[in-house]
Design a protein around this motif. Structure first.
Motif, short mmCIF file in Angstrom:
data_model
loop_
_atom_site.label_atom_id
_atom_site.label_comp_id
_atom_site.label_asym_id
_atom_site.label_seq_id
_atom_site.Cartn_x
_atom_site.Cartn_y
_atom_site.Cartn_z
N TYR A 8 6.66 -2.30 29.44
CA TYR A 8 5.85 -3.53 29.50
C TYR A 8 6.71 -4.78 29.47
O TYR A 8 6.35 -5.80 30.08
N CYS A 9 7.85 -4.74 28.80
CA CYS A 9 8.76 -5.90 28.85
C CYS A 9 9.34 -6.07 30.25
O CYS A 9 9.57 -7.20 30.70
N THR A 59 7.62 0.29 25.40
CA THR A 59 7.99 -1.10 25.17
C THR A 59 8.90 -1.62 26.27
O THR A 59 8.73 -2.75 26.76
N SER A 118 11.41 -1.79 18.03
CA SER A 118 11.42 -1.24 19.39
C SER A 118 11.54 -2.34 20.44
O SER A 118 11.95 -2.07 21.57
N ARG A 119 11.17 -3.56 20.10
CA ARG A 119 11.26 -4.68 21.07
C ARG A 119 12.59 -5.40 21.01
O ARG A 119 12.79 -6.38 21.73
N ARG A 142 -0.43 -7.12 18.18
CA ARG A 142 -0.06 -6.98 16.77
C ARG A 142 -1.23 -7.28 15.85
O ARG A 142 -1.42 -6.64 14.81
N VAL A 192 0.54 -0.10 22.16
CA VAL A 192 1.63 -0.44 23.08
C VAL A 192 1.24 -0.07 24.51
O VAL A 192 1.56 -0.80 25.46
N THR A 225 -0.93 -2.75 25.80
CA THR A 225 -0.12 -3.91 26.19
C THR A 225 0.56 -3.68 27.54
O THR A 225 0.66 -4.60 28.36
N TYR A 248 7.37 -1.50 15.51
CA TYR A 248 7.11 -2.14 16.80
C TYR A 248 8.12 -3.25 17.06
O TYR A 248 8.66 -3.39 18.16
#
Length: 977
Positions: free
Chosen positions: A350-351, A347, A265-266, A241, A401, A404, A262
Motif C-alpha cells: 500500500y505504501c 504495508t 512495519s511502516r 489506526r 492493513v 488500507t 503496525y
C-alpha cells in the motif's frame, strides 16, 4: 532560483540528511520503546498532524497564496499580523479545549481515559506545532530557501537529539517522545521567529485608510479549501489506526501493542513514500514548464515514463526489504514486533501504491485541478472505513492493513481515470506499472517473481516500456555518462526527453544574416566615435572610487586584444526565454540598434526562444536548449563551452535573479569573459536577487538599473554595490511610436464605435500590474460617461481571473481584452487616455510608448513613473490602489479633449528628450566599451567614459536624480583584468 534554483543544493542536501536522521531516529524509537508505548506515540503524532490544521483553520496554508498579493497592495504587514494573531488565538483556544476535554479526548485518541496526562502534553505540542507550521509556511511563501532547509533539518535533529536523550536519561515511554517533539517544534519556531524577523517585513508600510470588507472572506475562503483538502488527506492517512483502536475485538490482542507493530512495519515503506514525494516534487516544475510551453502531450508521456520507472524501483526496493525483513525485525528491532514482520508485505504494497499516487497526481496539478486528487483520496477514505468495518473483526490487524491497501488501490484507480478524462494517455505498460506493486502483498516469493518479470519485460519487450520511452531513456543515460559539457543541442526535437547530442560545437537556430562587410572592420582609435559626456566635469570634482569585480584567475587563459585592436566586441545577452514583455521588447530594440561596427550581439535563451526570441533568431546568432529543466546542472559546462567557442567579450544577463543571472555570470567568470553585467528590470517579488545570486556579486562588473530610483532600490534591497551600479534609462523607438490618426477599421475590429471614448492600458496580465484597479474605476467612469470603453492590451496568467472580475463588476460589456498585439501604436491611436495601475514599476515602457503617441497618461505614482508622468503637464498621478482618484483623473481628460491633446504633445516632447531609444543604446555601448577598456586596455578613458559629477550635488555614487542625469559610475583608469 526562479522558484527553485535558489538554495537547490541546500534543499536537496537537507532533504536527504533529514530523511536519514528521521530513519535512524524512528529505528531507535522502535528498538527502545515497547509495542504499546510505540503505539501511543504513533496515535499521538497522528493526532497532532490531523488536529493542528483543523484547529487553526489551515490559515498558514494561505500564506503562499497571499503574501505576494498583499505585499503588492501595501498590506503585507497587516496581513501577517492578522493571520498570526488569529492563528495563535485559535491554537491556544484549541489547546485549552484539548485540556478541558482531556478525558474524552484520551478515550478517542488512545482508547482509554486513563491516558489523560498524555493529552495535556499534546495540548502543549499542538501550540508548538502550530507556531512551527506558521513560520515554515512563511519561509516557503517568501521563498527563503536557506531558511526552509534550516527549519526542516533543525527540527529533525532537535527531535532526534531530545527524544533519544530523554529516553536514555529520563523515562522510556511515549510521554517522553511527545515532550521531545513539542520542545523541538517550539525551539525551531523560536529560532525561525528571531531569524526571519517577521515584524520587520514591510516595516515601512502604512496601513491603508480603507481595507474593505473582503479581507477575511477572501482569506477564509481559500484557507477553508486548504483545510478541507488537508482534512481528507490526513484522515486518509490515520483512519486505519483509529479503526484498529476502536473497532478491533479484544480477542485479537491489545490494540495499542498492535499499533506499535503496525508502526514498525511502516518504518521502511514510509521511507519509500518520502523518497517518492521528493521525486514528485522535483518533477513538478519540469512537467509544469512543458505544460506551460504548449507541450502537454510530451509532459504526459514523461509522467508515464517516470511512473513506470518508479514502479520498477518500488518493486526492486520492496524485494530487497522483504529479503532483509527477518534481519531487520529480529536483529535491528530486537524481535519485539513479530506482527509487524507478518504484515510487512501488505504495508509495502500500500505504501508503493501511495507513492505512485503522489507522482501521478502531478497531472491534475499541471491541469490546475488539484481538487481531483482530493476527490480520489475521499473515495479511498470511504472504502477504507467500509472495509475496516467488515474485515477488522474477522482478520484483526491484517484486515485493517488489507483495507488500507484496497483504499490506496481505489484512490490510485480513481486518479488514473480522472487523469485519462483530462487527457493523459494510458498504455498497457502504465496499467501494468500500477498493478504490479499490488502483488507485493502476496509475499516475498511472489514479489521476487513479479520484479523479475517486470525487469525482463522492460528490457526485452516493449510491453512495459515502449520503444519511444526506451529511446528517451537511452538518451538520458548517454547524457549522464557523457563527460563532455555540450553547449546545447538546438537542432533536436523539442519534444525529446533529452535532446543532448554529442556535437562539440554549438548550433545556430538560424543562419546568421549579418552584413559580411562588417566582419572585417576593426575598431581603431581613429574610427571609434567619441560618446558625448552627460555632464561636463569640473577641475574641482572629486572622483568617487569606482567599483571593480574580484580578480579572475581565468581571465588570462584567453587572449584579449586591447580595445581598438579587436573587431566588433561580441556581446552575448543571456535570458531564460523571450515571451512578450517590456524587458524582452527592449532587448529586441537594443540588439537591433547596437552599432555593428563596434558590437556583434548574440542571444542565448537558456530554455527556449519564445515569440520575441524567434524574431531575433532571424537576425543574429541565437542559441537555446542549454537548460533542460530546473535541476539541470549541466547547463554550466554547456554555457561555459558556448562562451569559450564563440569567444564572447561581454555577457549581459537580462532580468532580475533566476537561472539566467546565476548561470550566465558564473559561466562567464569561468570562461574568462572580460565584461560581466546584469541588467535588472524589476523591483521586488516575484523577481528578486536571491541568495545564490548575491554570492556572485563579487564576480560582476556592473549592475544595470533603468532609472535613478530603480538604482536606489537595487542598491538598498537587492545587494548591488553602489559603485558598480550603472543607470541606463529605458528608451523606445520614437519613430515607431508616433502620433497618427485612429484607423476606423481597427476601432471597429476592436469593438469600439465612433461615439465611444477609449481608456487603454498596455501591460502583461500579471499581479504587479494591478489591472483590477482599472476594473474598480470602470463603474465610476461609466456612471458619468456611459459611452466609455476600456481596452486591456496584453496577455498573461491572470486573463481568466480578470475577465471574471469584469463580469462580477458588471462592466464586461465595456471592457475589451485584446490579448497580445503587434500593432500597439495603432491601438494607442484609437485611445483617448492611457493608464497604468501598477503596484510597482522600474521604468515602464508602456508609459513612454503612450506619451510618444501623444496620449496623456494617468498612472500610479510608483517607481520611476513620476519622472515621466509630470503632474498636470504630461498626465496625472494617483496613489496606488486608489480607484476613486484614477476614475476622477480619467474623467477630467475624457471630458476635456483639448487638455488631453496639450498633455499628449507635451508628453511626446518629453520622450524625445529623455526617453528615446538612442539614449539606451548609447548607455549600453558606453558601459561595455568602458569596462572592456579598463580590463584589456586600448582607448583612453576620455573617449568613452562619463565624467564624475559634482560631490556637492551628488552625495552618493548613484544619486536619485532626474532621468536626464548621469548614466554611469565615475571613471577609472584602464587596468588589466
Amino acid at each position: 532560483m526562479s522558484s527553485l534554483m535558489t538554495g537547490m543544493a541546500l534543499l536537496l542536501a537537507a532533504s536527504v540528511l533529514q530523511r536519514l536522521v528521521g530513519f535512524v531516529r524512528a529505528t531507535l524509537f522502535c528498538r527502545w520503546l515497547d509495542a504499546s508505548q510505540l503505539g501511543l506515540w504513533d496515535m499521538a503524532f497522528g493526532f497532532l498532524m490531523t488536529a493542528t490544521p483543523l484547529v487553526i483553520l489551515a490559515l498558514p496554508g494561505c500564506l503562499g497564496r497571499y503574501v505576494e498579493y498583499y505585499r503588492q497592495r501595501g498590506m503585507l504587514r497587516l496581513f501577517l499580523k492578522r493571520t498570526a494573531i488569529v492563528s495563535g488565538f485559535l491554537a491556544i483556544s484549541g489547546a485549552a479545549a484539548v485540556t478541558v476535554g482531556a478525558g474524552p479526548l484520551a478515550e478517542l485518541v488512545f482508547g482509554n481515559a486513563s491516558y489523560r496526562p498524555l493529552v495535556y502534553y499534546l495540548a502543549f505540542a499542538l501550540v508548538a506545532v502550530a507556531a512551527f507550521n506558521y513560520l515554515y509556511e512563511l519561509a516557503m511563501a517568501l521563498r527563503l530557501n536557506r531558511w526552509i532547509s534550516l527549519i526542516q533539518l533543525l527540527n529533525s535533529i532537535l527531535f532526534a537529539g531530545l527524544g533519544l536523550g530523554l529516553l536514555v536519561l529520563w523515562r522510556n515511554d511515549a510521554q517522553t517522545v511527545i515532550i521531545a517533539y513539542g520542545l523541538a517544534c517550539a525551539i525551531t519556531a523560536s529560532i525561525a521567529f528571531f531569524g526571519l524577523k517577521p515584524w520587520r517585513l514591510a516595516a515601512n508600510e502604512e496601513y491603508p485608510l480603507s481595507i474593505g470588507e473582503s479581507f477575511w472572506p477572501k482569506i477564509l475562503q481559500y484557507s477553508l479549501w486548504v483545510w478541507a483538502a488537508g482534512a481528507i488527506s490526513n484522515l486518509f492517512a490515520v483512519v486505519d489506526r483509529y479503526m484498529v483502536l476502536h473497532w478491533l475485538p479484544p480477542t485479537h490482542g491489545d490494540p495499542l501493542a498492535l499499533l506499535g507493530d503496525y508502526h514498525a512495519s511502516r518504518l521502511v515503506p514510509m521511507l519509500f513514500v518520502s523518497l517518492a514525494g521528493l521525486l514528485a516534487a522535483m518533477s513538478t516544475p519540469h512537467l509544469s514548464h512543458l505544460w506551460e510551453t504548449g507541450q502537454s502531450g510530451h509532459a504526459a508521456k514523461q509522467l508515464n515514463l517516470l511512473t513506470k520507472l518508479l514502479s520498477l524501483g518500488l518493486l526492486v526496493g520492496s524485494s530487497a526489504v522483504l529479503l532483509a525483513g527477518p534481519l531487520l525485525f529480529n536483529t535491528l528491532l530486537a524481535g519485539k514486533y513479530p506482527a509487524g514482520l507478518d504484515i510487512l508485505p501488505v504495508t509495502l504494497a500500500y505504501c508503493s501504491c501511495f507513492s505512485l499516487f503522489l507522482l501521478l497526481q502531478n497531472y491534475v496539478l499541471c491541469c490546475e485541478k488539484a481538487y481531483f486528487a482530493g476527490l480520489a483520496l475521499a473515495c479511498g477514505l470511504l472504502v477504507n472505513i467500509g472495509l475496516n468495518l467488515a474485515w477488522l473483526p474477522v482478520w484483526g490487524l491484517t484486515g485493517a492493513v488489507c483495507a488500507t491497501l484496497a483504499a490506496n488501490g481505489v484512490a490510485l484507480l480513481v486518479l488514473l481515470v480522472i487523469n485519462h478524462r483530462l487527457g493523459q494517455p494510458i498504455d498497457v505498460g502504465l496499467v501494468l506499472a500500477l498493478i504490479a506493486p499490488l502483488g507485493i502483498a502476496l509475499g516475498t516469493d511472489c514479489t521476487l517473481a513479479i520484479t523479475a518479470a517486470a525487469l525482463f519485460f522492460s528490457r526485452r519487450t516493449v510491453l512495459f516500456i515502449n520503444a519511444e520511452e526506451k529511446r528517451e531513456l537511452g538518451a538520458l543515460v548517454r547524457q549522464l555518462l557523457s563527460r563532455k559539457g555540450h553547449p546545447g543541442d538546438l537542432a533536436s526535437s523539442p519534444t525529446s526527453f533529452s535532446s543532448i547530442t554529442s556535437s562539440a560545437t554549438p548550433q545556430l537556430t538560424t543562419p546568421c544574416k549579418l552584413d559580411p562587410s562588417l566582419k572585417s572592420s576593426l575598431i581603431t582609435a581613429e574610427n571609434v566615435p567619441v560618446l558625448p559626456r552627460e555632464l561636463p566635469a569640473k577641475e574641482s570634482d572629486q572622483v568617487l572610487p569606482p567599483g571593480r569585480a574580484c580578480f579572475n584567475p581565468f581571465f588570462r587563459l584567453r587572449e584579449h586584444p586591447p580595445l581598438g585592436h579587436r573587431g566588433p566586441l561580441r556581446v552575448m545577452f543571456v535570458i531564460t526565454c523571450m515571451p512578450v514583455g517590456g524587458a524582452e521588447r527592449l532587448l529586441v530594440d537594443l540588439v537591433r540598434r547596437l552599432d555593428r561596427r563596434l558590437f556583434a550581439p548574440e542571444l542565448c535563451c537558456l530554455k527556449y526562444l519564445g515569440p520575441l526570441g524567434e524574431v531575433l533568431a532571424q537576425e543574429i546568432p541565437a542559441f537555446t536548449g542549454l537548460l533542460k529543466h530546473k535541476y539541470d546542472f549541466r547547463v554550466l559546462p554547456r554555457l561555459y563551452r558556448l562562451l569559450r567557442d564563440r569567444r564572447v567579450d561581454a555577457v549581459v544577463t537580462v532580468g532580475t535573479g533566476g537561472d539566467k543571472m546565476f548561470w550566465g555570470r558564473l559561466a562567464a567568470y569561468l570562461a574568462g569573459v572580460p565584461v560581466i553585467a546584469s541588467a535588472l528590470h524589476s523591483t521586488g517579488l516575484p523577481d528578486r536577487v536571491e541568495l545564490l545570486n548575491r554570492l556572485l556579486t563579487p564576480l560582476t562588473d556592473a549592475f544595470i538599473a533603468v532609472s535613478p530610483p530603480h538604482a536606489q532600490y537595487i542598491i538598498k534591497h537587492e545587494g548591488c554595490p553602489a559603485n558598480r551600479t550603472w543607470i541606463v534609462p529605458n528608451g523606445i523607438d520614437t519613430d515607431r511610436f508616433s502620433p497618427r490618426p485612429a484607423d476606423p477599421r481597427l476601432r471597429a475590429a476592436l469593438g469600439v464605435q465612433p461615439q465611444h471614448r477609449v481608456v487603454a492600458v498596455v501591460a502583461a496580465l500579471r499581479p504587479e500590474k494591478n489591472h483590477e484597479l482599472l476594473l474598480q474605476a470602470a463603474p465610476i467612469i461609466l456612471a458619468e460617461l456611459p459611452q466609455t470603453r476600456f481596452l486591456i492590451v496584453g496577455d498573461g496568467p491572470r486573463r481568466e481571473e480578470l475577465q471574471q472580475l469584469a463580469r462580477r463588476s458588471g462592466v464586461d460589456q465595456a471592457v475589451i481584452f485584446t490579448g497580445n498585439r503587434n500593432d500597439v501604436p495603432d491601438v494607442l491611436a484609437c485611445a483617448d487616455v492611457a493608464v497604468l495601475c501598477s503596484h510597482m514599476e522600474a521604468n515602464p515602457l508602456a508609459v513612454l510608448e503612450a506619451l510618444a503617441c501623444e496620449k496623456p497618461v494617468v498612472a500610479t505614482a510608483v517607481g520611476s513613473v513620476p519622472l515621466h508622468v509630470l503632474e498636470g503637464e504630461t498626465g496625472f498621478l494617483v496613489p496606488p490602489g486608489d480607484a476613486q482618484a484614477l476614475a476622477a483623473k480619467c474623467l477630467i481628460l475624457l471630458r476635456d479633449p483639448d487638455l488631453a491633446r496639450r498633455m499628449g504633445r507635451a508628453g511626446r516632447r518629453h520622450v524625445l528628450k529623455y526617453g528615446a531609444l538612442e539614449r539606451t543604446v548609447a548607455g549600453y555601448q558606453r558601459l561595455i566599451a568602458t569596462i572592456y577598456a579598463r580590463k584589456c586596455g586600448g582607448l583612453s578613458s576620455e573617449a568613452h567614459h562619463s565624467s564624475p559629477t559634482s560631490p556637492s550635488a551628488y552625495p552618493s555614487p548613484i544619486p536619485c536624480l532626474s532621468v536626464g542625469d548621469a548614466i554611469s559610475p565615475p571613471a577609472e583608469t584602464a587596468s588589466s583584468g
